[in-house]
Design an enzyme around this catalytic site. Structure first.
Site, PDB file in Angstrom:
ATOM      1  N   HIS A  78     -27.738  67.346  58.234  1.00 39.40           N
ATOM      2  CA  HIS A  78     -27.187  67.854  56.984  1.00 39.40           C
ATOM      3  C   HIS A  78     -28.341  68.275  56.090  1.00 39.40           C
ATOM      4  CE1 HIS A  78     -22.898  65.921  57.195  1.00 39.40           C
ATOM      5  NE2 HIS A  78     -22.954  67.119  57.752  1.00 39.40           N
ATOM      6  N   HIS A  86     -20.975  59.104  60.976  1.00 41.55           N
ATOM      7  CA  HIS A  86     -20.882  60.092  59.912  1.00 41.55           C
ATOM      8  C   HIS A  86     -20.091  61.284  60.446  1.00 41.55           C
ATOM      9  CE1 HIS A  86     -21.838  61.688  56.088  1.00 41.55           C
ATOM     10  NE2 HIS A  86     -22.755  62.556  56.473  1.00 41.55           N
ATOM     11  N   ASP A 100     -26.628  58.428  56.515  1.00 38.46           N
ATOM     12  CA  ASP A 100     -25.325  58.308  55.885  1.00 38.46           C
ATOM     13  C   ASP A 100     -24.360  57.680  56.898  1.00 38.46           C
ATOM     14  OD1 ASP A 100     -26.898  60.084  54.430  1.00 38.46           O
ATOM     15  OD2 ASP A 100     -25.252  61.412  53.941  1.00 38.46           O
ATOM     16  N   HIS A 118     -28.636  57.022  47.854  1.00 42.46           N
ATOM     17  CA  HIS A 118     -27.780  58.152  48.244  1.00 42.46           C
ATOM     18  C   HIS A 118     -26.588  58.256  47.291  1.00 42.46           C
ATOM     19  CE1 HIS A 118     -25.354  60.852  50.852  1.00 42.46           C
ATOM     20  NE2 HIS A 118     -26.546  61.262  51.253  1.00 42.46           N
ATOM     21  N   HIS A 178     -29.961  62.921  60.489  1.00 44.40           N
ATOM     22  CA  HIS A 178     -28.900  63.830  60.921  1.00 44.40           C
ATOM     23  C   HIS A 178     -29.160  65.199  60.294  1.00 44.40           C
ATOM     24  CE1 HIS A 178     -27.514  62.373  57.028  1.00 44.40           C
ATOM     25  NE2 HIS A 178     -26.587  63.316  56.970  1.00 44.40           N
ATOM     26  N   ASP A 228     -29.216  68.124  52.987  1.00 45.96           N
ATOM     27  CA  ASP A 228     -29.884  67.262  52.016  1.00 45.96           C
ATOM     28  C   ASP A 228     -30.813  66.247  52.675  1.00 45.96           C
ATOM     29  OD1 ASP A 228     -27.368  66.202  52.954  1.00 45.96           O
ATOM     30  OD2 ASP A 228     -27.503  64.622  51.454  1.00 45.96           O
ATOM     31  N   HIS A 229     -30.854  66.256  53.995  1.00 47.25           N
ATOM     32  CA  HIS A 229     -31.758  65.357  54.722  1.00 47.25           C
ATOM     33  C   HIS A 229     -32.843  66.111  55.494  1.00 47.25           C
ATOM     34  CE1 HIS A 229     -29.403  61.570  54.157  1.00 47.25           C
ATOM     35  NE2 HIS A 229     -28.491  62.478  53.832  1.00 47.25           N
TER      36      HIS A 229
END
Length: 304
Positions: A65, A143, A213, A271, A63, A67-68
């Site tokens: 975001h 999510h 997530d 995570h 996805h 941090d990914h």
């Protein structure tokens, strides 16, 4: 048995800490590398794990975001500095190419290789990659934005030849591929030799499921049932259940319940929220529900 390994490059959540890198993993399947998510520092961890950059041709982003996926521009640039010429394929939900294109156009003008984006839907399982030995299918998650996990499934290998039997029945070399693929052998005299006399089955195919997530989502259980290894996010302890629900994340107990219901062989949780200086509390909570649970940590390598 052919190589099938999971390398944890980072297992932290959105807030940076000195203990964990942002989320990223690499699946090593027969020395082909497949990256799952690419948080900041992923390329540094790739070095530390002693994985060859040149063997990485496919990246799967769960996805959009940061941090990914914030590690992607740096990794793409480094590939260029290393003289890469092979195509790099990036699989993600819709929108990543639009976000990265201006940055690549500015910082990576002289790339000698092509970056190819593949978009997928996130509402139903979709086959996003296939080769001779592996398939990758999305796992719909829930999510705050469209998000998918990934199921890496090894294909069933051909049967193994029993050499003594092949020699005994004087089977010609040109028949071996047919026999490996399940065919019987007919001798020149017309005698049919059953395939199970000449071969024994290959090892059962292995599967790895990545789920991060997501809020607790029991709908994924049928798709991941019986996998050899499950990575499931465990951002919070059960004492922070309200916060987990608010942010669409899972607790360690919920991750373990998914593993239990899906009858998986092993669970690795990660995570982790930055609030936990010691993730032992998360491990104990998960193990109380599903005993074969381990904590993710940077540079951990798990062989399936």
């Amino acid at each position: 048995m052919e190589k099938f390994e999971l390398h944890i490059l980072g297992c932290g959540s959105a807030l940076p800490t000195t203990r964990h890198f942002a989320t990223s993993q690499v699946v090593n399947m027969r020395d082909k590398l497949f990256m799952i998510d690419c948080g900041e520092g992923a390329q540094m961890q790739l070095r530390r794990s002693k994985l060859k950059f040149s063997r990485l041709n496919h990246i799967f982003i769960s996805h959009l975001h940061g941090d990914h996926c914030f590690g992607l521009p740096g990794l793409i640039s480094t590939f260029g500095l290393l003289g890469r010429t092979a195509e790099l394929h990036i699989h993600s939900p819709k929108g990543l190419e639009e976000l990265l294109a201006p940055m690549l156009a500015f910082f990576c003008k002289t790339l000698k290789y092509q970056v190819i984006f593949h978009e997928f839907e996130t509402k139903q399982p979709t086959l996003v990659y296939e080769d001779r030995s592996l398939t990758v299918t999305t796992i719909p998650l829930k999510h705050r934005i469209p998000c998918c996990g990934f199921l890496f499934s090894e294909k069933q290998g051909p049967n193994h030849i029993i050499r003594d039997q092949i020699d005994y029945y004087q089977v010609p070399v040109y028949e071996l591929n047919r026999i490996k693929n399940g065919c019987d052998y007919t001798t020149p005299e017309g005698e049919v030799i059953a395939n199970n006399v000449l071969t024994y089955p290959a090892a059962p195919p292995r599967r790895y499921a990545y789920c991060s997530d997501t809020i607790y989502r029991k709908q994924i259980v049928p798709q991941i049932s019986g996998v050899d290894l499950l990575f499931h996010e465990a951002t919070f302890a059960e004492s922070e259940l309200a916060r987990a629900q608010e942010t669409c994340h899972s607790t360690a107990r919920q991750a373990a319940q998914i593993a239990l219901d899906a009858d998986v062989k092993q669970l690795v949780i990660g995570h982790f929220s930055a609030r936990y200086e010691d993730e032992q509390v998360l491990l104990e909570e998960a193990k109380a529900v599903f005993e074969p649970t381990i904590l993710a940590h940077e540079n951990l390598c798990i062989s399936l």
